[in-house]
Motif scaffolding. Structure first.
Motif: not given
Length: 319
Positions: A274-302
């Motif tokens: 449920a937290a691991g899914c953030l990484l592949p999604a982050a790659r999709h976000v970077l494809e859309r927003v381009g340069d200059g992104a600064r990402l925040g990840l809510v690592v929800c659980g372990g």
């Protein structure tokens, strides 16, 4: 809609009962993704996930009669753990209903905390049973369809806004939507320029299907990620996401498990999918927003064992 004042009140109410989890830059994830990454480490919360916040906020808001009746919750794992442990601390009798697909460790922890655990064949059955138990007199602590719970989860966003450096995009996992609803409400108030992205796994797409339909709809569940598997979102969480979240992304179970392995390798974090899914999604976000992104990840659980993750990794050929 939940406002910043309700979230601030929840933060004051639950202070002393929950951990103000670390917000840290991740050099490993920054190198992996190629942009600065900051992680909010809710997997270090006292119950292993953010769910302790909403459960505590709700239990502390109950009347004496509601507490005396005992509380009941439906859960894919983490909400049940949180309710069981918080209820034990407050000397409230708790019943937790989980599907058999819930992690065995979650059942063990809830029972060890003193909760009565009821297992059903699937998540639909779990929601049906918890509704019956509520009608029989127990006090329902819903995992996401409750303003007190959403405000409690929103304290994650409040802390993130206060503790993180500059961010352009924040990613949050979605099950029933309580976490992202609260986080989005807090971030829109405190960091209005930040883009907010929700993340689901295929086979647990209650929010994305609701957005397509224009409101909550029942969905078929097939994801291995039980902690994201809500049979429908609520009107409450749908309203927040439709108004405050930029987009909801969907990744595969395999990608989510691979994300958990990469979080272990690159961030030294042991997470559930449920937290691991953030990484592949982050790659999709970077494809859309381009340069200059600064990402925040809510690592929800372990709350996944090494055996759980290794079994999933083997199933998907990731070992």
């Amino acid at each position: 809609m939940i406002g910043i004042s309700e979230i601030e009140a929840a933060a004051e109410r639950i202070a002393g009962h929950i951990v103000r989890t670390p917000t840290v830059p991740s050099p490993g994830l920054s190198a992996l993704l190629g942009v600065p990454v900051t992680a909010k480490l809710e997997l270090l919360q006292r119950t292993g996930s953010f769910k302790a916040r909403g459960a505590t906020a709700k239990l502390l808001s109950l009347s004496a009669a509601e507490r005396a009746a005992g509380v009941v919750a439906v859960s894919g794992g983490n909400h049940g753990i949180a309710l069981a442990m918080t209820a034990a601390d407050l000397h409230v009798k708790a019943t937790v209903v989980m599907p058999r697909s819930a992690p065995a460790r979650a059942v063990e922890i809830a029972e060890a905390a003193g909760a009565a655990v009821r297992l059903t064949e699937d998540m639909d059955g779990a929601f049906s049973l918890v509704t019956r138990l509520r009608d029989e007199g127990l006090t329902l602590v819903h995992p996401f369809d409750d303003p007190q719970v959403v405000a409690g989860q929103g304290t994650v966003g409040l802390e993130f806004a206060e503790d993180a450096g500059e961010l352009t995009d924040v990613l949050v996992s979605i099950g029933g939507g309580g976490l992202i609803a609260g986080v989005a409400a807090a971030l829109r108030a405190r960091r209005p320029g930040v883009r907010i992205w929700g993340v689901e796994t295929e086979g647990a797409t209650a929010m994305s299907e609701a957005l397509t339909a224009g409101g909550p709809v029942p969905v078929a569940l097939s994801s291995i990620v039980s902690t994201l598997s809500a049979p429908a979102v609520s009107q409450l969480t749908y309203d927040h996401v439709s108004a405050l979240v930029d987009e909801v992304l969907v990744v595969t179970d395999r990608e989510a498990v691979q994300g958990s392995l990469q979080l272990a390798d690159h961030a030294k974090l042991w997470t559930e999918p449920a937290a691991g899914c953030l990484l592949p999604a982050a790659r999709h976000v970077l494809e859309r927003v381009g340069d200059g992104a600064r990402l925040g990840l809510v690592v929800c659980g372990g709350n996944a064992t090494t055996g759980d993750v290794m079994a999933w990794a083997g199933r998907f050929g990731l070992l």
